[in-house]
Design a protein around this motif. Structure first.
Motif, PDB file in Angstrom:
ATOM      1  N   GLN A  78       0.712  -1.463  -0.223  1.00 40.04           N
ATOM      2  CA  GLN A  78      -0.048  -0.257   0.408  1.00 40.04           C
ATOM      3  C   GLN A  78       0.887   1.621   0.148  1.00 40.04           C
ATOM      4  O   GLN A  78       0.062   2.374   0.384  1.00 40.04           O
ATOM      5  N   PHE A  79       2.703   0.962  -0.677  1.00 33.85           N
ATOM      6  CA  PHE A  79       3.151   2.358   0.083  1.00 33.85           C
ATOM      7  C   PHE A  79       4.073   2.194  -0.912  1.00 33.85           C
ATOM      8  O   PHE A  79       5.046   3.490  -0.486  1.00 33.85           O
ATOM      9  N   CYS A 175      -0.451  11.010  14.043  1.00 33.81           N
ATOM     10  CA  CYS A 175      -0.017   9.993  14.585  1.00 33.81           C
ATOM     11  C   CYS A 175       0.836  10.013  15.083  1.00 33.81           C
ATOM     12  O   CYS A 175       1.127   9.124  15.984  1.00 33.81           O
ATOM     13  N   MET A 182      -1.143   6.997  23.358  1.00 29.63           N
ATOM     14  CA  MET A 182      -1.429   5.548  24.203  1.00 29.63           C
ATOM     15  C   MET A 182      -1.592   4.145  25.580  1.00 29.63           C
ATOM     16  O   MET A 182      -2.424   3.855  25.449  1.00 29.63           O
TER      17      MET A 182
ATOM     18  N   ARG B  77      -0.648 -11.730  12.115  1.00 30.00           N
ATOM     19  CA  ARG B  77       0.090 -10.918  10.710  1.00 30.00           C
ATOM     20  C   ARG B  77       0.255  -9.371  11.273  1.00 30.00           C
ATOM     21  O   ARG B  77       0.584  -8.547  11.141  1.00 30.00           O
ATOM     22  N   ARG B  79       1.425  -6.312  12.064  1.00 26.12           N
ATOM     23  CA  ARG B  79       3.059  -5.922  13.161  1.00 26.12           C
ATOM     24  C   ARG B  79       2.281  -4.655  13.819  1.00 26.12           C
ATOM     25  O   ARG B  79       3.137  -4.823  14.520  1.00 26.12           O
ATOM     26  N   TYR B  80       1.361  -4.004  13.788  1.00 26.21           N
ATOM     27  CA  TYR B  80       1.325  -2.477  14.849  1.00 26.21           C
ATOM     28  C   TYR B  80       0.441  -2.614  15.753  1.00 26.21           C
ATOM     29  O   TYR B  80      -0.274  -1.854  16.321  1.00 26.21           O
ATOM     30  N   LEU B  95      -6.852   3.487  15.381  1.00 23.54           N
ATOM     31  CA  LEU B  95      -5.823   3.689  15.479  1.00 23.54           C
ATOM     32  C   LEU B  95      -4.623   3.705  15.821  1.00 23.54           C
ATOM     33  O   LEU B  95      -3.310   4.053  15.540  1.00 23.54           O
ATOM     34  N   ARG B  96      -4.502   2.337  15.958  1.00 24.35           N
ATOM     35  CA  ARG B  96      -3.282   1.764  15.516  1.00 24.35           C
ATOM     36  C   ARG B  96      -2.537   0.902  14.262  1.00 24.35           C
ATOM     37  O   ARG B  96      -2.186   0.323  13.725  1.00 24.35           O
ATOM     38  N   GLU B  98      -2.400   0.387  10.684  1.00 20.41           N
ATOM     39  CA  GLU B  98      -1.286   1.169   9.529  1.00 20.41           C
ATOM     40  C   GLU B  98      -1.963   1.591   8.338  1.00 20.41           C
ATOM     41  O   GLU B  98      -1.524   2.711   7.288  1.00 20.41           O
ATOM     42  N   GLY B  99      -3.258   0.125   7.865  1.00 18.22           N
ATOM     43  CA  GLY B  99      -3.505   0.452   6.711  1.00 18.22           C
ATOM     44  C   GLY B  99      -2.281  -0.614   5.575  1.00 18.22           C
ATOM     45  O   GLY B  99      -2.347   0.376   4.402  1.00 18.22           O
ATOM     46  N   CYS B 100      -2.319  -0.978   6.336  1.00 14.11           N
ATOM     47  CA  CYS B 100      -1.630  -2.599   5.176  1.00 14.11           C
ATOM     48  C   CYS B 100      -1.709  -2.371   4.341  1.00 14.11           C
ATOM     49  O   CYS B 100      -1.138  -3.954   3.324  1.00 14.11           O
ATOM     50  N   LYS B 101      -2.918  -3.600   4.548  1.00 13.09           N
ATOM     51  CA  LYS B 101      -3.764  -4.679   3.948  1.00 13.09           C
ATOM     52  C   LYS B 101      -3.710  -6.122   3.932  1.00 13.09           C
ATOM     53  O   LYS B 101      -4.255  -7.154   3.800  1.00 13.09           O
ATOM     54  N   VAL B 102      -2.180  -6.563   5.124  1.00 14.48           N
ATOM     55  CA  VAL B 102      -2.216  -7.016   4.838  1.00 14.48           C
ATOM     56  C   VAL B 102      -2.985  -8.391   6.081  1.00 14.48           C
ATOM     57  O   VAL B 102      -3.583 -10.359   5.530  1.00 14.48           O
ATOM     58  N   HIS B 105      -5.621  -9.052   3.393  1.00 15.89           N
ATOM     59  CA  HIS B 105      -5.112 -10.541   2.081  1.00 15.89           C
ATOM     60  C   HIS B 105      -5.483 -11.959   2.403  1.00 15.89           C
ATOM     61  O   HIS B 105      -5.512 -12.969   2.280  1.00 15.89           O
ATOM     62  N   PHE B 106      -4.412 -12.257   4.304  1.00 20.63           N
ATOM     63  CA  PHE B 106      -4.389 -13.068   4.538  1.00 20.63           C
ATOM     64  C   PHE B 106      -5.822 -13.604   5.524  1.00 20.63           C
ATOM     65  O   PHE B 106      -6.274 -15.319   6.184  1.00 20.63           O
ATOM     66  N   PHE B 114     -11.700  -3.342   3.732  1.00 22.82           N
ATOM     67  CA  PHE B 114     -10.805  -1.862   3.897  1.00 22.82           C
ATOM     68  C   PHE B 114     -11.409  -0.527   3.101  1.00 22.82           C
ATOM     69  O   PHE B 114     -11.312  -0.442   1.870  1.00 22.82           O
ATOM     70  N   GLU B 142      -3.537  10.478   9.736  1.00 22.50           N
ATOM     71  CA  GLU B 142      -1.898  10.817   9.331  1.00 22.50           C
ATOM     72  C   GLU B 142      -1.499  10.377   7.935  1.00 22.50           C
ATOM     73  O   GLU B 142      -2.351  11.625   7.585  1.00 22.50           O
TER      74      GLU B 142
END
Lengths: 295, 294
Positions: A78-79, A175, A182, B77, B79-80, B95-96, B98-102, B105-106, B114, B142
């Motif tokens: 996504q980045f 953020c 937090m 999966r 990581r945040y 709030l945590r 990250e919007g990575c889509k992992v 997907h899984f 999403f 963000e």
């Protein structure tokens, strides 16, 4: 118990308040600098650094000759940190958020973990006060990944329950600022009685409210501007735990690198009272305002 | 057209008051507030918006509680630390996230949506000092770097269509993503610093950052009379790093008084700080001219 010292606007006195609170806390405490972009707490507490460690983020690296150009990784990312140009797989490590998605999704073992340096984490002591700080590498754009690692280091320090922590947070309300508060049990918002101070205090209040943590305010440089910050706090039910009067003496002490609580008995008492109130606030007990006493 | 951005490293050194004064001293520049996180410039310029747009950027995961089978694959999966159990199923902490889509997907049950994030709002406004491009990132959001890039693009287009020769930007504190995004390709960064240990320390880091991105820096020392010793240290740093020192401004309550009535300090009075800012503006113009000529 973790107390986060935050503000919307920069330069309102977060570091002054954090350093002073750490000095008068009266119980084992760690002063934590989570303003990793511009950490300043060490300039006032002057800790002896006894350990430092580089902090890294996992990023992908292409294994020569193994990529089948299926595109699964670049489709997931996504980045824009990995992209397939024809048959050639390119990575852009500085864009990577370290989610691990590309490594997990690759069917042919064409990616292997590599690292990007985020900065460093420092541990130390300053006259009985523990010290922990993150320091972002100049040129690194993302502060939250380093902040997360500092927070993990703090969790280790607090694991046995024998210590409290005062966290100096970055300015702003996006953020990084939310990341810094937090884990806190209570949030102390440092503001100043100016239109900028008021505007950014309102933003900070709005940003942190969803976290559901007790909040209170300290008005620094009281007497400088107008009464609208005080009116805002009263309207919002945000207790004002202290007003630090505007004084050239305080500004000059800061310029010399002195911790305000050590400048005079008056300041020391002000911060000792504030420390007591913050303990109550974090424990969910009612706190009384101390505005009149110090105004 | 020259693009100047006012930065500081440390917050609260006077970036916004300086930016507003420079905008007043310049002849109707395009004005841009790049501190999208905690913008304050509008408090001095009272903008009248004529264009408003939503800012959407990035995504966030949302688990459908009716479709989630509670396998926990997503939590493993992530990581945040953004996914936690809620009863027998799982939920995303926005709030945590990250919007990575992992996780999306899984997820074996395909139970995770999403959704695009609505992160803020941006505007173009008229002000008495010039057209202004500004924004407000919603609290806690963000992608401030992307919003900064968008505002700069809008400012450039405005400058082109209006034949305006100058863009003046108010930057964000720090050295992270919004600051990096505000620096790329600008003609001059004006660093406002104060003579304190933090001011000096943060100026040094922001100067390193500018060097890294090959952006020339000019320095303004604000409240120089608070500490002659620290002021000398800043002067030394400027010499060492070849950063021209364009003004030393005294501590002056006129700054707060001007703020209280919603004016720039150069509109408010012609005292020492306004004179210092006028001198700074002349020096900055000369610097950008020289750079263009070179």
């Amino acid at each position: 118990m973790i107390i986060a010292v935050a503000s919307g606007k920069g330069g309102t006195g977060k570091t002054t308040v954090s350093a002073s609170l750490a000095q008068v806390w009266g119980a084992p405490v760690v002063a934590v600098d989570l303003d990793v972009e511009e950490p300043n707490l060490h300039l006032f507490l002057r800790p002896e650094i006894n350990s430092r460690q580089q902090a890294w983020l996992e990023v992908p690296r292409v294994v020569e000759g193994a990529c089948t150009a299926c595109g699964a990784c670049s489709e997931l990312c996504q980045f824009k940190a990995i992209s397939l140009l024809g048959d050639v797989l390119l990575t852009f490590p500085e864009m990577c958020h370290g989610c691990g998605g590309c490594l997990a999704v690759c069917p042919s073992g064409a990616l292997t973990p590599d690292q990007r340096e985020l900065g460093e984490i420092l541990w130390g002591r300053a006259e009985g006060v523990g010290f922990l700080s993150g320091r972002l590498r100049v040129g690194e754009a993302m502060s939250p990944p380093l902040m997360r690692q500092v927070r993990q280091a703090l969790a280790v320090l607090l694991a046995d329950g024998g210590r409290d922590a005062i966290v100096d947070s970055p300015p702003g309300v996006s953020c990084p600022a939310v990341n810094a508060v937090m884990d806190a049990d209570a949030i102390l918002l440092v503001t100043e009685p100016t239109p900028f101070g008021l505007h950014d205090l309102a933003l900070a209040r709005e940003a942190f409210t969803p976290l559901g943590k007790p909040m209170a305010a300290v008005i620094n440089r009281a007497g400088l501007g107008d009464d609208r910050v005080r009116e805002f706090c009263q309207r919002e039910g945000l207790p004002i735990l202290a007003e630090i009067p505007f004084a050239r003496r305080a500004a000059e002490a800061y310029a010399r690198g002195q911790v305000l609580a050590s400048v005079s008995d008056e300041y020391r008492d002000l911060f000792a009272d504030l420390a007591q109130d913050l303990r109550r606030l974090a424990a969910g007990e009612p706190v009384r305002e101390r505005v009149a006493a110090h105004a | 057209m020259p693009e100047i951005v006012v930065i500081s490293g440390k917050g609260g050194t006077g970036k916004t008051s300086v930016t507003a004064a420079l905008a007043h001293l310049a002849d109707h520049p395009i004005i841009c507030d790049l501190d999208v996180d905690a913008p304050d410039l509008h408090l001095l310029l009272q903008p009248r918006p004529w264009r408003q747009e939503e800012f959407r950027s990035g995504f966030e995961a949302a688990i459908d509680p009716l479709a989630c089978q509670g396998c926990g694959e997503c939590q493993v999966r992530c990581r945040y630390g953004a996914i936690n159990p809620r009863g027998e199923i799982y939920a995303v902490d926005p709030l945590r996230c990250e919007g990575c889509k992992v996780c999306v997907h899984f997820c074996p049950a395909q139970a995770i949506a999403f959704n695009e994030r609505h992160c803020g709002r941006w505007q173009i406004s008229d002000t008495r000092l010039g057209v202004m491009v500004h924004a407000q990132l919603f609290p806690g959001q963000e992608n401030s770097g992307r919003l900064v890039a968008l505002l700069r693009q809008q400012a450039k287009e405005l400058a082109k269509t209006r034949g305006q020769a100058l863009i003046i930007c108010d930057g964000a504190p720090g050295i992270g993503c919004p600051v990096i995004s505000s620096l790329s390709g600008v003609d001059l960064a004006v660093a406002v610093c104060e003579p304190t240990p933090s001011g000096l320390h943060d100026l040094e880091r922001v100067a390193q950052l500018c060097e890294h991105f090959r952006v020339p820096v000019a320095v303004i020392i604000n409240k120089h009379d608070l500490s002659p010793d620290r002021t000398r240290e800043i002067e030394d740093l400027c010499r060492l790093r070849r950063m021209p020192l364009v003004a030393q401004l005294p501590f002056d309550e006129a700054v707060v008084k001007a703020m209280l009535v919603g004016q720039t300090v150069t509109e408010y009075d012609h005292g020492p700080i306004s004179q210092g800012l006028t001198q700074a503006w002349q020096a900055i113009q000369a610097l950008t001219r020289d750079r263009r000529a070179a």
